[in-house]
Design an enzyme around this catalytic site. Structure first.
Site, PDB file in Angstrom:
ATOM      1  N   TRP A 470      -1.962  -7.790   6.310  1.00 17.68           N
ATOM      2  CA  TRP A 470      -2.696  -6.366   6.775  1.00 17.68           C
ATOM      3  C   TRP A 470      -1.996  -5.894   8.034  1.00 17.68           C
ATOM      4  CZ3 TRP A 470      -8.577  -7.975   7.060  1.00 17.68           C
ATOM      5  CH2 TRP A 470      -8.758  -9.107   8.138  1.00 17.68           C
ATOM      6  N   GLU A 471      -2.314  -4.545   8.337  1.00 19.30           N
ATOM      7  CA  GLU A 471      -1.572  -3.733   9.338  1.00 19.30           C
ATOM      8  C   GLU A 471      -0.090  -3.914   9.242  1.00 19.30           C
ATOM      9  OE1 GLU A 471      -3.774  -2.039  10.622  1.00 19.30           O
ATOM     10  OE2 GLU A 471      -5.528  -3.325   9.883  1.00 19.30           O
ATOM     11  N   GLY A 472       0.313  -3.808   8.056  1.00 18.55           N
ATOM     12  CA  GLY A 472       1.759  -3.846   7.959  1.00 18.55           C
ATOM     13  C   GLY A 472       2.238  -5.359   7.839  1.00 18.55           C
TER      14      GLY A 472
END
Length: 636
Positions: A470-472
């Site tokens: 998550w978050e890239g």
């Protein structure tokens, strides 16, 4: 207005909680590593001097820092850590489209956190905060993350929402929504992902139709929304990416909107539901304590944050906050895995040491005497302490950037922002990957017992596995680092960063013994890092695939070098203490830093050899095979 009595009240609240503490399972929980924290904060990074250098740093002295750490220690050890296993087994329950029940104890712990004023620790006094440096809040979050990361997600995401509204929202939005968010009365989320798009947000199709009163009707489906619904606060403020009717295609046509779960009247009271409905919560591998929601926005009323079609730019305030928070998650998992592993490896007895019995009075030696076990423990220890140092360094830079902004020093703020932009993908990408490894080693250290849920080692791995996604994803972070942050800026960031590392090396390279040898080794790797960057730039000039094929190894190389640089700082600080004649009881502590630094330079930094070889290997070995030839049995 800030005063230390607020912190003393928080300490009293934490101590009161001891008296009414809920019954918990009898396994070993998180212990705040306050001695290590004091060393890194004071001896390595000199936070007291850092705070004195800030415009309003007189509010935050060493006493304040110590009080925050002690009160947070009480909160973590007595309230949050005991809830970790409970949250994993209970999870969250979807009751109806407006109600998600959180695990037992979460709501009460949040109430204690809110009453102690922790949510507003580093936010402006104008909106009910204490106005202390942001680094203090990040130091606290790093402790809470190790005790119970899924609980931290609720106030942690809110901080991202607060920062986004504070920086980009209108005065009206700030005045109405920031006080309850800063107090913790409301929480916040970010709503980016949709069923058809994740990292490629140019595909967002959620609609925002203007209303006559200046608000907007928001309609669309958002998925993977952490803490998108819960029972811990009366209202939830969603920061939602959506498109105006006449918006350009792609990322240049996305706007950002504030959409409350319940409509808020002019007096600040939460009223009717607002067309924000939960259709499902995900059944996940880990992080069971935080609900991951699918939200249906059905003509929900929202208000624009910032400028039209600039939503993705504005949302990066939230995204970057979350990326640093995810880096903290990686370090926190390593911390918890290390704590779980260490006591077990000291108590578990199996066979004798190959160099002769270490505990002849016992039936067998503790497994900590085995080199292969020590390798796992030292890897965890190196990641934990080096990771904390890396996070604390970024926290100082955030303080300096905000200080420059407050002073009207645009150039100084820009320089700090660029430095953070360079370091953030390294922290997020590397610390989550190496934190994941440390959690896996936590299972390995237990042997077969690590596979048993009751021993809690496997939960640490399941919970941190998401951190590299998550978050890239790590791959997105790597592309961001090498492609956007370095190549698109014509190698300027890497040149500036390597210059700083070379200065650190030069300071110690003529020292005697291991410190000098380590400084010279780091200098060699730094020169090589810059040279490899130039080589990749030259190769990418004729074939852009070089950037993508080499980026993950480039990020990991960058991470190991950065970790080693921080261990050089810690080794130097420990050596200085030993030279100064520290008390006998402190000798072992500082010598342990020297031993761990030697392990980093002997066993972890050499991993860069493989990463360098892979970076410079031909792109054809990755890209030559046609997609149809990957298998002749399936996916045809």
């Amino acid at each position: 207005c800030f005063n230390k009595s607020m912190l003393r009240s928080a300490l009293k609240a934490a101590n009161r909680a001891l008296v009414i503490r809920r019954p918990v399972l009898a396994f070993r929980d998180y212990h705040a590593p306050v001695r290590d924290m004091a060393f890194i904060l004071n001896d390595v990074h000199n936070f007291p001097a850092h705070y004195r250098s800030l415009q309003h740093g007189e509010k935050c002295d060493k006493e304040t820092l110590d009080m925050v750490i002690e009160a947070t220690k009480q909160l973590c050890e007595n309230e949050l850590a005991p809830l970790l296993a409970v949250a994993d087994s209970e999870g969250c329950t979807l009751v109806d489209s407006h109600t998600v029940k959180t695990p037992k104890g979460f709501k009460e712990a949040y109430q204690l956190y809110m009453e102690s004023g922790w949510q507003g620790l580093s936010f402006p006094q104008q909106y009910g905060g204490q106005g202390l440096p942001t680094s203090l809040s990040l130091i606290q979050s790093a402790m809470i993350a190790a005790a119970n990361y899924t609980w931290l997600m609720f106030p942690g995401l809110s901080k991202g929402a607060i920062s986004t509204i504070l920086l980009h929202g209108s005065d009206e939005l700030k005045g109405k929504y920031l006080p309850p968010l800063v107090s913790g009365k409301f929480t916040g989320t970010m709503c980016l992902t949709e069923p058809q798009c994740g990292s490629d947000l140019g595909q967002v199709i959620t609609k925002a139709v203007p209303n006559a009163d200046g608000s907007y009707c928001i309609s669309g489906t958002k998925i993977f929304i952490s803490c998108g619904e819960h029972d811990m606060t009366e209202n939830i403020i969603h920061c939602v990416l959506a498109r105006l009717p006449d918006a350009p295609v792609g990322t240049k046509g996305i706007s950002l909107f504030l959409v409350p779960k319940r409509l808020v009247d002019d007096s600040g009271q939460s009223g009717n539901f607002n067309g924000v409905n939960i259709s499902r919560i995900e059944n996940k591998m880990g992080c069971h304590g935080s609900p991951t929601c699918q939200i249906e926005f059905e003509d929900a009323k929202g208000w624009m944050i910032g400028q039209p079609n600039r939503g993705l730019n504005h949302m990066f305030t939230f995204i970057n906050t979350s990326r640093v928070g995810t880096a903290v998650q990686g370090v926190a998992a390593a911390e918890l895995a290390f704590q779980n592993s260490l006591w077990y490896c000291k108590e578990r007895r199996s066979m004798r040491s190959l160099s002769g019995p270490k505990e002849p009075e016992a039936i067998a030696d503790a497994i900590i005497h085995q080199p292969s076990v020590r390798t796992m423990l030292l890897t965890q220890k190196a990641v934990v302490e080096g990771g904390h140092s890396m996070v604390y360094e970024c926290a100082k830079i955030v303080d300096c950037m905000q200080d420059c902004e407050a002073a009207g020093d645009a150039e100084g703020a820009k320089a700090c922002d660029e430095r953070l932009a360079f370091l953030t993908p390294i922290l997020k990408g590397f610390l989550t990957e190496i934190g994941k490894e440390a959690a896996d080693l936590g299972i390995q250290a237990y042997g077969g017992h690590g596979y048993i849920k009751d021993n809690k080692a496997e939960q640490v791995f399941r919970d941190v596995r998401i951190a590299a996604l998550w978050e890239g994803t790590t791959q997105i972070q790597a592309l961001d680092l090498l492609g956007r942050k370095i190549m698109l800026q014509k190698l300027k960031p890497i040149a500036e960063h390597c210059s700083e590392v070379r200065s650190l090396c030069k300071e110690h390279m003529f020292s005697g013994g291991a410190l000098g040898a380590h400084a010279r080794s780091l200098l060699y790797h730094t020169l090589e890092w810059q040279m490899v960057t130039y080589l990749l730039a030259a190769k990418a000039a004729s074939n852009k695939e070089w950037i993508s094929s080499s980026s993950v190894d480039y990020l990991m190389y960058s991470g190991y070098l950065t970790l080693a640089a921080h261990w050089l700082k810690m080794e130097a600080a420990a050596a200085a203490k030993l030279r100064a004649g520290s008390a006998d009881e402190e000798l072992g502590f500082y010598q342990a830093k020297l031993h761990t630094s030697a392990f980093v330079f002997d066993r972890l930094l050499p991993r860069t050899r493989t990463h360098k070889a892979v970076m410079l290997s031909p792109v054809s070995s990755v890209m030559a095979m046609p997609p149809s030839d990957f298998s002749f049995d399936h996916a045809r």
